[in-house]
Design a protein around this motif. Sequence first.
Motif, PDB file in Angstrom:
ATOM      1  N   LYS A  18      36.430  43.640  56.050  1.00 19.93           N
ATOM      2  CA  LYS A  18      37.275  44.115  55.122  1.00 19.93           C
ATOM      3  C   LYS A  18      37.963  42.769  54.195  1.00 19.93           C
ATOM      4  CE  LYS A  18      41.323  46.981  54.137  1.00 19.93           C
ATOM      5  NZ  LYS A  18      42.169  46.039  53.309  1.00 19.93           N
ATOM      6  N   ASP A  19      38.387  41.862  54.930  1.00 17.34           N
ATOM      7  CA  ASP A  19      38.866  40.457  54.409  1.00 17.34           C
ATOM      8  C   ASP A  19      37.630  39.865  53.519  1.00 17.34           C
ATOM      9  OD1 ASP A  19      41.438  40.911  55.242  1.00 17.34           O
ATOM     10  OD2 ASP A  19      41.128  39.579  57.236  1.00 17.34           O
ATOM     11  N   THR A  20      36.554  39.712  54.410  1.00 16.07           N
ATOM     12  CA  THR A  20      35.447  39.043  53.494  1.00 16.07           C
ATOM     13  C   THR A  20      35.054  39.798  52.319  1.00 16.07           C
ATOM     14  OG1 THR A  20      34.398  38.314  55.715  1.00 16.07           O
ATOM     15  CG2 THR A  20      33.178  38.363  53.878  1.00 16.07           C
ATOM     16  N   VAL A  21      35.058  41.029  52.329  1.00 12.31           N
ATOM     17  CA  VAL A  21      34.603  41.821  51.091  1.00 12.31           C
ATOM     18  C   VAL A  21      35.572  41.699  50.017  1.00 12.31           C
ATOM     19  CG1 VAL A  21      34.091  44.196  50.421  1.00 12.31           C
ATOM     20  CG2 VAL A  21      33.209  43.469  52.440  1.00 12.31           C
ATOM     21  N   GLU A  22      36.823  41.704  50.406  1.00 11.17           N
ATOM     22  CA  GLU A  22      38.031  41.825  49.466  1.00 11.17           C
ATOM     23  C   GLU A  22      37.898  40.707  48.753  1.00 11.17           C
ATOM     24  OE1 GLU A  22      41.362  43.050  51.362  1.00 11.17           O
ATOM     25  OE2 GLU A  22      41.098  45.226  50.948  1.00 11.17           O
ATOM     26  N   ILE A  46      28.731  39.055  53.542  1.00 14.31           N
ATOM     27  CA  ILE A  46      28.860  39.312  54.884  1.00 14.31           C
ATOM     28  C   ILE A  46      27.758  38.368  55.888  1.00 14.31           C
ATOM     29  CG2 ILE A  46      29.012  40.619  56.730  1.00 14.31           C
ATOM     30  CD1 ILE A  46      31.168  41.188  54.974  1.00 14.31           C
ATOM     31  N   GLN A  47      28.223  37.789  56.938  1.00  9.55           N
ATOM     32  CA  GLN A  47      27.276  36.769  57.348  1.00  9.55           C
ATOM     33  C   GLN A  47      25.745  37.744  57.778  1.00  9.55           C
ATOM     34  OE1 GLN A  47      29.155  35.332  61.076  1.00  9.55           O
ATOM     35  NE2 GLN A  47      30.056  33.540  59.953  1.00  9.55           N
ATOM     36  N   ASP A  48      24.757  36.885  57.523  1.00  5.90           N
ATOM     37  CA  ASP A  48      23.568  37.581  57.841  1.00  5.90           C
ATOM     38  C   ASP A  48      23.256  38.139  59.353  1.00  5.90           C
ATOM     39  OD1 ASP A  48      22.868  36.838  55.384  1.00  5.90           O
ATOM     40  OD2 ASP A  48      21.404  35.149  56.022  1.00  5.90           O
ATOM     41  N   GLY A  49      23.764  37.267  60.218  1.00  4.15           N
ATOM     42  CA  GLY A  49      23.941  37.870  61.671  1.00  4.15           C
ATOM     43  C   GLY A  49      24.339  39.299  61.808  1.00  4.15           C
ATOM     44  N   VAL A  50      25.681  39.419  61.212  1.00  6.02           N
ATOM     45  CA  VAL A  50      26.020  40.803  61.286  1.00  6.02           C
ATOM     46  C   VAL A  50      25.555  41.977  60.814  1.00  6.02           C
ATOM     47  CG1 VAL A  50      28.425  42.199  60.453  1.00  6.02           C
ATOM     48  CG2 VAL A  50      28.680  39.673  61.587  1.00  6.02           C
ATOM     49  N   ILE A  51      24.842  41.503  59.399  1.00  4.86           N
ATOM     50  CA  ILE A  51      23.945  42.597  58.577  1.00  4.86           C
ATOM     51  C   ILE A  51      22.871  42.895  59.601  1.00  4.86           C
ATOM     52  CG2 ILE A  51      22.849  42.815  56.458  1.00  4.86           C
ATOM     53  CD1 ILE A  51      25.604  42.890  56.079  1.00  4.86           C
ATOM     54  N   CYS A  52      22.027  41.919  59.812  1.00  2.00           N
ATOM     55  CA  CYS A  52      20.732  42.046  60.541  1.00  2.00           C
ATOM     56  C   CYS A  52      20.896  42.966  61.950  1.00  2.00           C
ATOM     57  CB  CYS A  52      20.051  40.639  60.704  1.00  2.00           C
ATOM     58  SG  CYS A  52      19.592  39.813  59.323  1.00  2.00           S
ATOM     59  N   GLU A  53      22.060  42.619  62.558  1.00  2.00           N
ATOM     60  CA  GLU A  53      22.387  43.278  63.817  1.00  2.00           C
ATOM     61  C   GLU A  53      22.488  44.883  63.518  1.00  2.00           C
ATOM     62  OE1 GLU A  53      25.383  43.441  67.741  1.00  2.00           O
ATOM     63  OE2 GLU A  53      25.339  41.955  66.232  1.00  2.00           O
ATOM     64  N   ASP A  59      39.194  43.310  42.029  1.00  2.00           N
ATOM     65  CA  ASP A  59      39.528  41.897  41.624  1.00  2.00           C
ATOM     66  C   ASP A  59      38.500  41.315  40.672  1.00  2.00           C
ATOM     67  OD1 ASP A  59      39.758  39.128  41.729  1.00  2.00           O
ATOM     68  OD2 ASP A  59      40.431  39.031  43.753  1.00  2.00           O
ATOM     69  N   LEU A  60      38.607  41.104  39.549  1.00  2.00           N
ATOM     70  CA  LEU A  60      37.514  40.455  38.663  1.00  2.00           C
ATOM     71  C   LEU A  60      36.881  39.155  39.233  1.00  2.00           C
ATOM     72  CD1 LEU A  60      36.097  40.934  35.918  1.00  2.00           C
ATOM     73  CD2 LEU A  60      37.914  39.806  34.890  1.00  2.00           C
ATOM     74  N   SER A  61      37.684  38.310  39.680  1.00  2.00           N
ATOM     75  CA  SER A  61      37.081  37.082  40.223  1.00  2.00           C
ATOM     76  C   SER A  61      36.233  37.348  41.500  1.00  2.00           C
ATOM     77  CB  SER A  61      38.164  36.131  40.646  1.00  2.00           C
ATOM     78  OG  SER A  61      39.125  36.430  41.832  1.00  2.00           O
ATOM     79  N   ALA A  62      36.490  38.411  42.114  1.00  2.00           N
ATOM     80  CA  ALA A  62      35.520  38.696  43.270  1.00  2.00           C
ATOM     81  C   ALA A  62      34.404  39.193  42.761  1.00  2.00           C
ATOM     82  CB  ALA A  62      36.319  39.672  44.291  1.00  2.00           C
ATOM     83  N   ILE A  63      34.516  40.052  41.619  1.00  2.00           N
ATOM     84  CA  ILE A  63      33.259  40.614  41.142  1.00  2.00           C
ATOM     85  C   ILE A  63      32.298  39.457  40.321  1.00  2.00           C
ATOM     86  CG2 ILE A  63      32.426  41.985  39.034  1.00  2.00           C
ATOM     87  CD1 ILE A  63      34.861  43.914  39.475  1.00  2.00           C
ATOM     88  N   ASP A  64      32.833  38.395  40.068  1.00  2.00           N
ATOM     89  CA  ASP A  64      32.271  37.393  39.300  1.00  2.00           C
ATOM     90  C   ASP A  64      31.282  36.524  40.340  1.00  2.00           C
ATOM     91  OD1 ASP A  64      32.935  37.768  36.803  1.00  2.00           O
ATOM     92  OD2 ASP A  64      34.724  36.596  36.750  1.00  2.00           O
TER      93      ASP A  64
END
Length: 216
Positions: free
Chosen positions: A50-54, A59-66, A165-170
Amino acid sequence: MIITIFGPPGSGKGTQSSLLIERYNLKLISVGDLLRNIISSGSELGKKIKDTVESGNLIQDGVICELLYDQLALMDDNFLFDGFPRNLNQAHFLTQVLRERYNRDVDIVIELQLNDKVAIDRLKNRLVCLDCKSVYSTSSFKDDNNLVCTRCKSARLEKRIDDSDLSAIDRRIGEYHVQVKSLREYYRDKLLMIDANLNVDQVKQEIESKISCSLV
């Protein structure tokens, strides 16, 4: 048939994925949904994600791939990946795991291409139904106090946490442009490039037309 669809934030991946799985009788594997389910669980991993997304980071590749590896254990060999792979490392992982599990590879790769300004406008106004995952624009509703999903009649329509958050979108859009170049090259023999600036029906028709031509 195995299809993967990727594109910048706001390009309509979720909407077109829903239409494609119905049209071709595929199972859906959505990385975004998997991550949002973990976030809603309230687990330690969910809090970190959640903190990473916001913050607009990836997200780290390892988390996604698992997550993907575990999900594939529940599938046969007819499915669609929504928003995966997002970089070359994930593409290599996908090729390897598909060969190991099904002795095959992705059949069709769809890239939704979208103007950055259009993407930002869409994201700032995007609402998502928490129950059926349908996507809307705030401009679709005349009364902000009467937001109801036309598909499932749920009143649980909300903005996604990564759209606020516009800066996060950018950052998300910029990162996508960096990574997509290598994906285009990796999948060049299977790639269908689609103009996602068009409306939903026009994009759907273009995708289906190009898929039909590629399967001949």
